[in-house]
Design a protein around this motif. Structure first.
Motif, PDB file in Angstrom:
ATOM      1  N   SER A 200       0.737  -1.377  -0.021  1.00  0.00           N
ATOM      2  CA  SER A 200       0.002  -0.031   0.146  1.00  0.00           C
ATOM      3  C   SER A 200       0.799   1.303   0.001  1.00  0.00           C
ATOM      4  O   SER A 200       1.978   1.263   0.344  1.00  0.00           O
ATOM      5  CB  SER A 200      -0.909   0.043   1.079  1.00  0.00           C
ATOM      6  N   ALA A 201       0.388   2.410  -0.503  1.00  0.00           N
ATOM      7  CA  ALA A 201       0.961   3.642  -0.661  1.00  0.00           C
ATOM      8  C   ALA A 201       1.040   4.263   0.850  1.00  0.00           C
ATOM      9  O   ALA A 201       2.055   4.891   1.110  1.00  0.00           O
ATOM     10  CB  ALA A 201       0.097   4.628  -1.250  1.00  0.00           C
ATOM     11  N   LYS A 202       0.640   3.628   1.851  1.00  0.00           N
ATOM     12  CA  LYS A 202       0.548   4.285   3.126  1.00  0.00           C
ATOM     13  C   LYS A 202       1.857   3.535   3.811  1.00  0.00           C
ATOM     14  O   LYS A 202       2.214   3.868   4.982  1.00  0.00           O
ATOM     15  CB  LYS A 202      -0.816   3.916   3.879  1.00  0.00           C
ATOM     16  N   SER A 203       2.101   2.464   3.328  1.00  0.00           N
ATOM     17  CA  SER A 203       3.492   1.492   4.060  1.00  0.00           C
ATOM     18  C   SER A 203       4.655   2.500   4.066  1.00  0.00           C
ATOM     19  O   SER A 203       4.915   3.231   2.944  1.00  0.00           O
ATOM     20  CB  SER A 203       3.776   0.393   3.218  1.00  0.00           C
ATOM     21  N   SER A 204       5.423   2.480   5.119  1.00  0.00           N
ATOM     22  CA  SER A 204       6.434   3.517   5.289  1.00  0.00           C
ATOM     23  C   SER A 204       7.545   2.816   6.045  1.00  0.00           C
ATOM     24  O   SER A 204       6.983   1.905   7.071  1.00  0.00           O
ATOM     25  CB  SER A 204       6.119   4.937   5.826  1.00  0.00           C
ATOM     26  N   VAL A 205       8.675   3.286   5.909  1.00  0.00           N
ATOM     27  CA  VAL A 205       9.761   2.833   6.671  1.00  0.00           C
ATOM     28  C   VAL A 205      10.153   3.794   8.088  1.00  0.00           C
ATOM     29  O   VAL A 205      10.201   4.763   7.575  1.00  0.00           O
ATOM     30  CB  VAL A 205      11.153   2.499   5.835  1.00  0.00           C
ATOM     31  N   HIS A 206      10.180   3.275   9.197  1.00  0.00           N
ATOM     32  CA  HIS A 206      10.703   4.028  10.227  1.00  0.00           C
ATOM     33  C   HIS A 206      12.165   3.816  10.775  1.00  0.00           C
ATOM     34  O   HIS A 206      12.198   3.058  11.458  1.00  0.00           O
ATOM     35  CB  HIS A 206       9.681   4.125  11.241  1.00  0.00           C
ATOM     36  N   THR A 244      21.285   1.443   9.768  1.00  0.00           N
ATOM     37  CA  THR A 244      19.871   2.494   9.913  1.00  0.00           C
ATOM     38  C   THR A 244      18.779   1.953   9.343  1.00  0.00           C
ATOM     39  O   THR A 244      18.953   2.037   7.868  1.00  0.00           O
ATOM     40  CB  THR A 244      20.324   3.989   9.665  1.00  0.00           C
ATOM     41  N   ALA A 245      17.982   1.421   9.878  1.00  0.00           N
ATOM     42  CA  ALA A 245      16.840   0.753   9.301  1.00  0.00           C
ATOM     43  C   ALA A 245      15.855   0.527  10.231  1.00  0.00           C
ATOM     44  O   ALA A 245      15.741   0.968  11.441  1.00  0.00           O
ATOM     45  CB  ALA A 245      17.472  -0.841   8.728  1.00  0.00           C
ATOM     46  N   ASP A 246      14.470  -0.069   9.620  1.00  0.00           N
ATOM     47  CA  ASP A 246      13.271  -0.198  10.434  1.00  0.00           C
ATOM     48  C   ASP A 246      13.589  -1.583  11.068  1.00  0.00           C
ATOM     49  O   ASP A 246      13.423  -2.671  10.374  1.00  0.00           O
ATOM     50  CB  ASP A 246      12.184  -0.123   9.688  1.00  0.00           C
ATOM     51  N   GLU A 247      13.875  -1.543  12.397  1.00  0.00           N
ATOM     52  CA  GLU A 247      14.258  -2.609  13.121  1.00  0.00           C
ATOM     53  C   GLU A 247      13.233  -3.750  13.159  1.00  0.00           C
ATOM     54  O   GLU A 247      13.337  -5.079  12.982  1.00  0.00           O
ATOM     55  CB  GLU A 247      14.651  -2.436  14.474  1.00  0.00           C
ATOM     56  N   ASP A 248      11.806  -3.332  13.393  1.00  0.00           N
ATOM     57  CA  ASP A 248      10.793  -4.188  13.328  1.00  0.00           C
ATOM     58  C   ASP A 248      10.612  -4.910  11.911  1.00  0.00           C
ATOM     59  O   ASP A 248      10.528  -6.045  11.811  1.00  0.00           O
ATOM     60  CB  ASP A 248       9.554  -3.639  13.483  1.00  0.00           C
ATOM     61  N   LEU A 249      10.513  -4.203  10.792  1.00  0.00           N
ATOM     62  CA  LEU A 249      10.656  -4.850   9.487  1.00  0.00           C
ATOM     63  C   LEU A 249      11.617  -5.830   9.290  1.00  0.00           C
ATOM     64  O   LEU A 249      11.445  -6.889   8.674  1.00  0.00           O
ATOM     65  CB  LEU A 249      10.412  -3.539   8.362  1.00  0.00           C
ATOM     66  N   MET A 250      12.847  -5.398   9.690  1.00  0.00           N
ATOM     67  CA  MET A 250      13.962  -5.991   9.315  1.00  0.00           C
ATOM     68  C   MET A 250      13.997  -7.566  10.163  1.00  0.00           C
ATOM     69  O   MET A 250      14.667  -8.619   9.657  1.00  0.00           O
ATOM     70  CB  MET A 250      15.401  -5.293   9.595  1.00  0.00           C
TER      71      MET A 250
END
Length: 361
Positions: A200-206, A244-250
């Protein structure tokens, strides 16, 4: 060179129009002079010029309206055919072939002819829509199959339980199978939801800065019951790497790769996990000594629902979405994921991630 031809073509068209307009004015001048002579009337020079100019424009418009369709007899037909093609596309029919339309335009004119450019654009759009429709249908078919298989098992064993003609041991076994299939459906639902969010377009990386080696150590320890149950030798070579990355996604990426390695490594096998720094990238490699992946399957291993035969069967409990999720997340971080393998020699999955977040120097 192309721009020069376009300018010359435009200039030639303008000169033709001006020349034809002058011819119309000259013709009307001769006509009006003859009329003035018969009437014995000589109008003022300015009035005569205005009359001649207006009549010349009228003659120009009449002649153009008459000879225009004769000069381009196919244009109306081409537009009619194009409108019909667009109607078919709007109804979901993407099996259109616009090549015959382009054949009606001279080969040397296709590069600059606006109609040819329009036809080419619509042809490309139809091809893309057709590809998307095929992917959509394949996705629906795969989802239906993945859902239908466990539902059939659940229904069959539930009917057997209702019959009451089972001994306690069989009853317990059937209940275990139903529970396993329900867990499988739950995992499929979760994975589909993850993919929907990632797409989705709402998906984003934190992004945040953290130690990658510490994250992998923690996740390997969390998987300890699974790899110990198969008596797998787990080896970790953790180089100190900060990313530097999104820890939960990784964490989803590493868990998917670890679960895959555990699933396909043989009983008493081994898994090697290495973390290192290669230039401006963090490199993570997860290697197992399982059955491996054929060269034919490797290019498709990250496709949704794709399972390499024999080594990746439904009996393994997977849905074929784990590697797709991992691929999507790594891609969102500006990295790459690849596999190197050959049958009987295990598989090595390599993830390369930029050590800085996307957009950072």
């Amino acid at each position: 060179m192309k721009d020069r031809r376009s300018v010359l073509h435009f200039a030639g068209g303008v000169l033709m129009v001006i020349g034809f307009l002058l011819l119309c004015w000259t013709g009307m001048y001769m006509v009006t002079e003859a009329v003035y002579g018969r009437l014995g009337w000589e109008p003022h020079g300015l009035l005569a010029f205005q009359i001649n100019a207006v009549l010349g424009f009228i003659l120009f418009g009449v002649v153009i309206s008459i000879i225009g369709p004769l000069l381009r007899p196919n244009e109306h037909k081409l537009f009619t055919e194009l409108i019909e093609v667009m109607r078919r596309i709007s109804r979901g029919d993407f099996q259109v072939d616009l090549a015959p339309m382009l054949d009606q335009i001279g080969r040397h004119e296709r590069e600059r002819h606006p109609f040819a450019q329009l036809v080419t654009t619509i042809d490309d759009m139809a091809a893309n829509l057709k590809e998307m429709e095929e992917l959509r249908q394949e996705f629906i078919s795969n989802v239906s199959h993945e859902i239908g298989s466990p539902l059939t098992s659940i229904m069959g064993f539930a009917k057997a339980l209702k019959s009451g003609a089972l001994d306690p041991e069989e009853r317990e076994r059937y209940l275990d199978i139903i529970e396993t299939e329900c867990i499988r459906l739950s995992k499929l639902s979760d994975n589909l939801m993850k993919l929907a969010v990632l797409d989705s377009a709402k998906s984003s990386v934190h992004p945040g800065t953290y130690r990658l080696d510490k994250q992998l150590i923690s996740l390997i320890l969390a998987c300890e019951p699974q790899w110990e149950a198969k008596d797998i030798e787990m080896n970790l070579e953790p180089g100190e790497v900060v990313i530097t990355a999104d820890e939960d996604l990784m964490s989803q990426v590493w868990l998917n790769l670890l679960h895959n390695a555990i699933k396909f490594a043989p009983h008493g096998g081994r898994i090697n996990v290495t973390v290192s720094r290669e230039g401006g990238y963090a490199a993570v490699r997860v290697a197992d000594n399982g059955p491996g992946i054929t060269g034919e399957d490797q290019p498709r291993i990250f496709e949704r629902f794709y399972k390499a035969d024999k080594s990746r069967t439904r009996s393994g409990g997977g849905s074929g979405l784990g590697l797709s999720i991992a691929h999507k997340i790594v891609e969102m971080h500006g990295g790459t994921i690849s596999v190197a393998s050959r049958p009987g020699a295990g598989a090595v999955f390599t993830v390369l991630l930029p050590t800085a977040a996307p957009g950072e120097g």
